[in-house]
Design an enzyme around this catalytic site. Structure first.
Site, PDB file in Angstrom:
ATOM      1  N   GLU A  68      77.824   8.557  51.907  1.00  0.00           N
ATOM      2  CA  GLU A  68      79.193   8.090  51.648  1.00  0.00           C
ATOM      3  C   GLU A  68      80.143   8.333  52.818  1.00  0.00           C
ATOM      4  O   GLU A  68      81.167   9.033  52.662  1.00  0.00           O
ATOM      5  CB  GLU A  68      79.755   8.747  50.376  1.00  0.00           C
ATOM      6  N   GLU A  80      72.841   7.736  43.778  1.00  0.00           N
ATOM      7  CA  GLU A  80      73.675   8.563  42.898  1.00  0.00           C
ATOM      8  C   GLU A  80      74.208   7.706  41.767  1.00  0.00           C
ATOM      9  O   GLU A  80      74.673   6.587  42.001  1.00  0.00           O
ATOM     10  CB  GLU A  80      74.888   9.154  43.631  1.00  0.00           C
ATOM     11  N   TYR A 106      79.535   4.689  40.430  1.00  0.00           N
ATOM     12  CA  TYR A 106      80.057   5.435  39.283  1.00  0.00           C
ATOM     13  C   TYR A 106      80.984   4.630  38.363  1.00  0.00           C
ATOM     14  O   TYR A 106      80.986   4.848  37.174  1.00  0.00           O
ATOM     15  CB  TYR A 106      80.854   6.658  39.766  1.00  0.00           C
ATOM     16  N   ASN A 136      75.450   4.422  45.824  1.00  0.00           N
ATOM     17  CA  ASN A 136      76.059   5.387  44.902  1.00  0.00           C
ATOM     18  C   ASN A 136      77.088   4.642  44.073  1.00  0.00           C
ATOM     19  O   ASN A 136      78.018   4.037  44.625  1.00  0.00           O
ATOM     20  CB  ASN A 136      76.761   6.519  45.667  1.00  0.00           C
ATOM     21  N   HIS A 145      76.073  15.211  54.500  1.00  0.00           N
ATOM     22  CA  HIS A 145      76.821  15.003  53.256  1.00  0.00           C
ATOM     23  C   HIS A 145      78.120  15.815  53.392  1.00  0.00           C
ATOM     24  O   HIS A 145      78.330  16.803  52.698  1.00  0.00           O
ATOM     25  CB  HIS A 145      75.972  15.453  52.058  1.00  0.00           C
ATOM     26  N   ARG A 200      66.571  14.356  45.960  1.00  0.00           N
ATOM     27  CA  ARG A 200      67.453  14.023  47.086  1.00  0.00           C
ATOM     28  C   ARG A 200      68.394  15.198  47.327  1.00  0.00           C
ATOM     29  O   ARG A 200      69.161  15.567  46.440  1.00  0.00           O
ATOM     30  CB  ARG A 200      68.235  12.756  46.753  1.00  0.00           C
TER      31      ARG A 200
HETATM   32  O1  IFM Z   1      79.941  15.046  43.915  1.00  0.00           O
HETATM   33  C1  IFM Z   1      80.038  13.808  44.546  1.00  0.00           C
HETATM   34  C2  IFM Z   1      78.997  13.669  45.633  1.00  0.00           C
HETATM   35  O2  IFM Z   1      79.097  14.697  46.557  1.00  0.00           O
HETATM   36  C3  IFM Z   1      79.176  12.362  46.361  1.00  0.00           C
HETATM   37  N1  IFM Z   1      79.224  11.268  45.435  1.00  0.00           N
HETATM   38  C4  IFM Z   1      80.085  11.363  44.289  1.00  0.00           C
HETATM   39  C5  IFM Z   1      79.846  12.667  43.566  1.00  0.00           C
HETATM   40  C6  IFM Z   1      80.781  12.779  42.344  1.00  0.00           C
HETATM   41  O3  IFM Z   1      82.102  12.766  42.749  1.00  0.00           O
END
Ligand code: IFM
Length: 452
Positions: free
Chosen positions: A174, A359, A301, A299, A129, A85
């Site tokens: 995002e 992500e 985290y 995405n 992006h 990706r």
């Molecule tokens: O690096 C970023 C990415 O560009 C978008 N999602 C989160 C990642 C980590 O912060």
């Protein structure tokens, strides 16, 4: 619930056609910022503005992927990825954002896509992006409705060139971050701090997505091509008994602000008091925005535990520190259960045809260990993080969530926006002065996992 139930996760736990990838983004890795006719983006301008980026870093050289893409594709093949990706730099293709096409820019992505396919790696391209052409910012950027139409024009140019080969098309990555950090807190390019601009930008990002989708579909000739959008999510829970309302607002601003319009054709009710008067909706917009998607890119985290407003004007929140939990180097709580719960929530409430985790990854303060015989990075924390999240994803999949693939963020250490190069997310260590790539232990684990 503990999600770490197995001693070893194996690839065969997942369906045979599962997509295994890693992700990057143009401004974060390509470098070659002024090469072959590329025009400036908002991130070039922002990163060259004093005081905006940690250590004064910028993406001028980054990982020099523009010149090293063949080695990077070889690295992907060595890891065993079946998908990659990446994002396309709009200002490499249309240096002024609209009008004149820079053929050299298209040629770069065409070479990259060919290289991927020659190595049996499926290309998943993201059109936007965050690196909006600066020329468009000067016309108002995303707060200008015309930018949505320019985005569809750009989508036409890239899909006419790459639509015979790209497997997965994502309009935006995002957009919520562009809305919030780019236009309300000002921590990201273009560095604006204004709620009206921020909400207008959100709506035009969505409109741009909606206008670009049919264009991408029309120009794609791969019968198996698929089209979607990637959103950022965090698992929000009230940090204490008094924060229930606050958590609802935070969840709406950070999680459903884009999901609701895309899947339900309306903005989240929980935010109406804050956003309604700023929304520049015109008749027909919500139908364009909510046309069916082939997939939702997720995405994920971390978890947040809001307890109070940090700055009500900027819609930012104070979160409770969770004693005993694992926090990564960027201050994010590792919480794999959040991924599991969000996947279930999206499946039951929004019913996307399928989802990809586009992500997932962790920043750790890695050390390169160099001896006369070897180079190694023992990134135990990241390895544990990835395994736990993959296991959480597997649980959701086994319980019926239509999850089709997983992309690690990131293939390479790279330019982490306002943090510059100080935060490393890669499964591959980049030694910036020499541009050497060294697979970290997490990358070795992913490679072994994919080869079994
Ligand atoms: O690096 C970023 C990415 O560009 C978008 N999602 C989160 C990642 C980590 O912060």
């Amino acid at each position: 619930m503990s999600l770490i139930t197995k001693s070893e996760l194996v690839r065969t736990d997942f369906p045979g056609n599962f997509t295994w990838g890693a992700a990057t983004a143009s401004y974060q890795i390509e470098g070659a910022a002024q090469m072959d006719g590329r025009g400036p983006s908002v991130w070039d301008v922002f990163s060259h503005t004093e005081g905006k980026i940690n250590n004064g870093d910028n993406g001028d050289v980054a990982c020099d992927h523009y010149h090293r893409y063949k080695d990077d594709v070889a690295l992907m093949q060595n890891i065993g990825l079946n998908a990659y990706r990446f994002s396309i730099s709009w200002s490499r293709i249309l240096p002024e954002g609209t009008g004149r096409v820079n053929q050299a820019g298209l040629d770069f992505y065409s070479r990259l896509v060919d290289e991927l396919l020659e190595h049996n790696i499926q290309p998943y391209a993201t059109a936007f992006h965050w690196d909006l052409p600066q020329a468009l910012q000067e016309k108002g950027g995303w707060s200008n409705r015309d930018t949505a139409a320019y985005f569809a024009e750009y989508a036409r140019v890239i899909s006419r060139c790459l639509g015979d080969r790209v497997k997965g098309w994502t309009t935006h990555n995002e957009p919520g971050v562009v809305m919030a950090l780019g236009h309300l807190t000002g921590e990201h390019a273009p560095g604006i701090k204004d709620l009206n601009t921020s909400v207008r930008a959100a709506h035009h990002l969505l409109l741009g997505h909606g206008l670009a989708m049919p264009v991408l579909r029309e120009n794609s000739t791969r019968p198996d091509a698929e089209f979607g959008i990637t959103l950022s999510f965090n698992y929000v829970e009230a940090g204490d008994g008094n924060a229930t309302e606050l958590a609802i607002i935070k969840d709406a601003w950070e999680n459903t602000m884009f999901l609701d319009p895309l899947f339900k054709g309306v903005y989240p009710e929980e935010l109406s008091e804050i956003i309604e008067k700023h929304l520049p909706i015109e008749p027909g917009d919500m139908e364009i925005i909510s046309a069916p998607l082939d997939f939702l890119g997720v995405n994920y985290y971390f978890r947040t535990l809001p307890i109070a407003w940090a700055d009500r004007e900027a819609l930012t929140f104070e979160s409770r520190y969770n004693e005993g939990a694992e926090y990564t180097d960027i201050g994010w709580e590792a919480y794999p259960e959040g991924l599991y719960k969000l996947l279930h929530r999206f499946h039951s409430e929004y019913k996307p045809a399928k989802m990809y985790i586009t992500e997932n990854g962790a920043a750790y303060d890695d050390t390169l260990e160099e001896t006369s015989e070897s180079l190694a990075v023992h990134d135990k924390g990241r390895l544990k993080y990835l395994q736990a999240h993959l296991e959480a994803a597997l649980h959701a999949l086994q319980e019926g969530v239509p999850l089709a693939g997983y992309f690690i963020w990131s293939l390479l250490d790279n330019f982490e926006w306002a943090y510059g190069y100080a935060k490393r997310f890669g499964i591959t260590y980049v030694d910036y002065p020499t541009q050497r790539r060294i697979l970290k232990d997490s990358g070795v684990w992913y490679r072994d996992f994919l080869h079994k």
